[in-house]
Write a protein that holds these residues in place. Structure first.
Motif, short mmCIF file in Angstrom:
data_model
loop_
_atom_site.label_atom_id
_atom_site.label_comp_id
_atom_site.label_asym_id
_atom_site.label_seq_id
_atom_site.Cartn_x
_atom_site.Cartn_y
_atom_site.Cartn_z
N GLN A 1 0.83 -1.21 0.00
CA GLN A 1 0.00 0.00 0.00
C GLN A 1 0.86 1.25 0.00
OE1 GLN A 1 -2.66 -0.34 3.35
NE2 GLN A 1 -4.12 -1.62 2.23
N PHE A 2 1.94 1.24 0.76
CA PHE A 2 2.84 2.39 0.80
C PHE A 2 3.50 2.60 -0.56
CE2 PHE A 2 7.19 3.97 1.43
CZ PHE A 2 6.92 5.21 2.01
N CYS A 3 3.98 1.51 -1.18
CA CYS A 3 4.65 1.63 -2.47
C CYS A 3 3.68 2.05 -3.57
CB CYS A 3 5.32 0.31 -2.83
SG CYS A 3 6.68 -0.17 -1.75
N SER A 4 2.49 1.48 -3.57
CA SER A 4 1.52 1.86 -4.60
C SER A 4 1.08 3.31 -4.44
CB SER A 4 0.30 0.94 -4.53
OG SER A 4 -0.35 1.05 -3.27
N GLY A 5 0.98 3.77 -3.18
CA GLY A 5 0.64 5.17 -2.97
C GLY A 5 1.73 6.11 -3.43
N LYS A 6 2.98 5.65 -3.38
CA LYS A 6 4.09 6.49 -3.85
C LYS A 6 4.19 6.53 -5.36
CE LYS A 6 6.26 7.89 -0.05
NZ LYS A 6 6.61 9.31 0.22
N LEU A 7 3.85 5.42 -6.01
CA LEU A 7 4.10 5.31 -7.44
C LEU A 7 2.88 5.60 -8.30
CD1 LEU A 7 6.28 2.07 -7.49
CD2 LEU A 7 7.03 4.43 -7.49
N SER A 8 1.68 5.32 -7.79
CA SER A 8 0.49 5.50 -8.61
C SER A 8 0.16 6.98 -8.76
CB SER A 8 -0.71 4.78 -7.97
OG SER A 8 -0.96 5.30 -6.68
N SER A 9 -0.44 7.30 -9.89
CA SER A 9 -0.84 8.68 -10.14
C SER A 9 -2.05 9.03 -9.30
CB SER A 9 -1.18 8.85 -11.62
OG SER A 9 -2.21 7.95 -11.99
N ALA A 30 11.16 -11.13 -8.10
CA ALA A 30 12.03 -10.53 -7.10
C ALA A 30 12.59 -9.20 -7.58
CB ALA A 30 13.17 -11.49 -6.76
N ARG A 31 12.96 -9.11 -8.85
CA ARG A 31 13.48 -7.85 -9.38
C ARG A 31 12.41 -6.77 -9.39
NH1 ARG A 31 18.39 -7.69 -11.51
NH2 ARG A 31 19.51 -9.63 -11.97
N SER A 32 11.17 -7.13 -9.68
CA SER A 32 10.11 -6.12 -9.65
C SER A 32 9.90 -5.58 -8.24
CB SER A 32 8.81 -6.73 -10.19
OG SER A 32 8.35 -7.77 -9.35
N LYS A 33 10.01 -6.44 -7.23
CA LYS A 33 9.89 -5.97 -5.85
C LYS A 33 11.04 -5.05 -5.46
CE LYS A 33 7.25 -9.88 -3.99
NZ LYS A 33 7.23 -10.98 -2.99
N ILE A 34 12.24 -5.38 -5.90
CA ILE A 34 13.40 -4.54 -5.60
C ILE A 34 13.26 -3.19 -6.28
CG2 ILE A 34 15.89 -4.32 -5.92
CD1 ILE A 34 16.12 -7.32 -5.55
N ASN A 35 12.84 -3.18 -7.52
CA ASN A 35 12.63 -1.90 -8.22
C ASN A 35 11.55 -1.08 -7.53
OD1 ASN A 35 14.56 -2.59 -10.15
ND2 ASN A 35 13.04 -3.53 -11.48
N LEU A 36 10.49 -1.73 -7.09
CA LEU A 36 9.43 -1.03 -6.38
C LEU A 36 9.94 -0.42 -5.09
CD1 LEU A 36 6.32 -0.48 -6.40
CD2 LEU A 36 6.09 -2.57 -5.05
N MET A 37 10.80 -1.14 -4.39
CA MET A 37 11.34 -0.65 -3.12
C MET A 37 12.24 0.57 -3.33
SD MET A 37 13.52 -2.84 -0.33
CE MET A 37 14.69 -3.33 -1.58
N PHE A 38 13.12 0.52 -4.32
CA PHE A 38 14.04 1.64 -4.53
C PHE A 38 13.34 2.86 -5.12
CE2 PHE A 38 17.40 -1.60 -4.18
CZ PHE A 38 18.30 -0.92 -3.39
N LYS A 39 12.21 2.66 -5.81
CA LYS A 39 11.46 3.79 -6.32
C LYS A 39 10.62 4.46 -5.23
CE LYS A 39 11.03 2.31 -11.14
NZ LYS A 39 10.06 1.87 -12.19
#
Length: 302
Positions: free
Chosen positions: A31-39, A165-174
């Motif tokens: 939820q935190f990551c989607s709130g940061k990345l979603s428009s 796993a790579r998608s999760k890592i990219n999500l975390m660093f973004k």
């Protein structure tokens, strides 16, 4: 004042991120990551038609859209559907229930069942269920659809694990702004590492150097990006693992295999392992002998 506000905002972001990671709650993390990345999900409260009039109500907006569609279509037709407001008409073609049935019949039949052929000399016959032909399972790789070869290899499964796993890592660093290595390490061990190790006893690619390197490259790239984000001097991979108090994925899988073997020998699993291994008692006394020696029931010829 700008620098002070920016520093305080950065500390606030670090506090929120450390709190989410410490909770080990995957739902809060996503939820935190989607709130940061979603428009931002903002919809306009009003629209302006061609005459410049501001339309606020849904009825006015519907009429404006209907008039616009009528001006675009060459042969507008009214659809005899029950509407909440009878005065509104929409430019949809008239479709009967017979047309819908014909359209459904023209669609290609689909089924969730597939036929799997094993063996190099398999005749590869065709089978049907209720008149629907069963196809072989396919996978789309690099925009090319190809049939999965059933050779009991877990290469495709490992590729999916690596991509996830790579998608999760990219999500975390973004999504994260912190420069604390501990936060990224906890997030990695909580949300990424279980993906790379789930049921590794079954698909451990100990026979394939290429797949082993492909899995290890995920952790190697993560540690490199962590050092870059936290402004740490570049060091080799094994030194990064020592600093983060982590071990290589290959070593962790080896330990998992040994623990599983230990559980089998002590009958902690309801598993018949007579075809896998046989306890081998000592034929002669040894200084470092123990009663848990094993042997393989079948050794392939070299």
């Amino acid at each position: 004042m700008h620098n002070r506000f920016k520093s305080a905002l950065n500390r606030f972001h670090c506090y929120i991120e450390s709190k989410i990671v410490a909770s080990s709650n995957s739902k809060s993390f996503y939820q935190f990551c989607s709130g940061k990345l979603s428009s931002p999900k903002l919809t306009p409260s009003a629209i302006i038609d061609n005459s410049g009039t501001t339309l606020l109500t849904n009825d006015d907006k519907s009429v404006a859209f209907s008039q616009f569609f009528s001006s675009v279509f060459s042969h507008p037709m009214n659809c005899p559907l029950p509407l909440l407001t009878p005065s509104l008409t929409f430019d949809l073609p008239t479709i009967s229930h017979l047309d819908i049935l014909c359209a459904f019949r023209s669609l290609s039949p689909k089924t969730k069942c597939h036929i799997v052929h094993f063996g190099l000399h398999n005749p590869r016959k065709s089978y049907c269920i209720n008149g629907v032909l069963l196809n072989e399972p396919t996978v789309k790789e690099k925009n090319v659809t190809k049939v999965i070869v059933q050779n009991l290899s877990f290469s495709y499964h490992i590729q999916k694990i690596v991509a996830k796993a790579r998608s999760k890592i990219n999500l975390m660093f973004k999504s994260f702004h912190s420069k604390c290595p501990t936060i990224y390490k906890k997030a990695y061990t909580t949300f990424v590492l279980p993906t790379l190790e789930y049921c590794s006893v079954i698909w451990n690619p100990s026979h394939s150097v290429e797949l082993t390197k492909e899995l290890e490259k995920v952790q190697r790239d993560f540690s490199r990006r962590l050092y870059s984000r936290c402004v740490l001097p570049h060091v080799p991979y094994f030194e990064r693992m020592q600093f983060l108090e982590l071990t290589t994925l290959e070593s962790r899988r080896t330990v998992t295999d040994i623990v599983f073997l230990h559980s089998i020998l002590h009958s902690r699993y309801l598993l018949d392992f007579s075809s896998l291994l046989i306890p081998a008692p000592l034929t002669r006394p040894l200084r470092n002998g123990h009663p848990l020696r094993i042997t393989l029931p079948f050794i392939p010829p070299k």
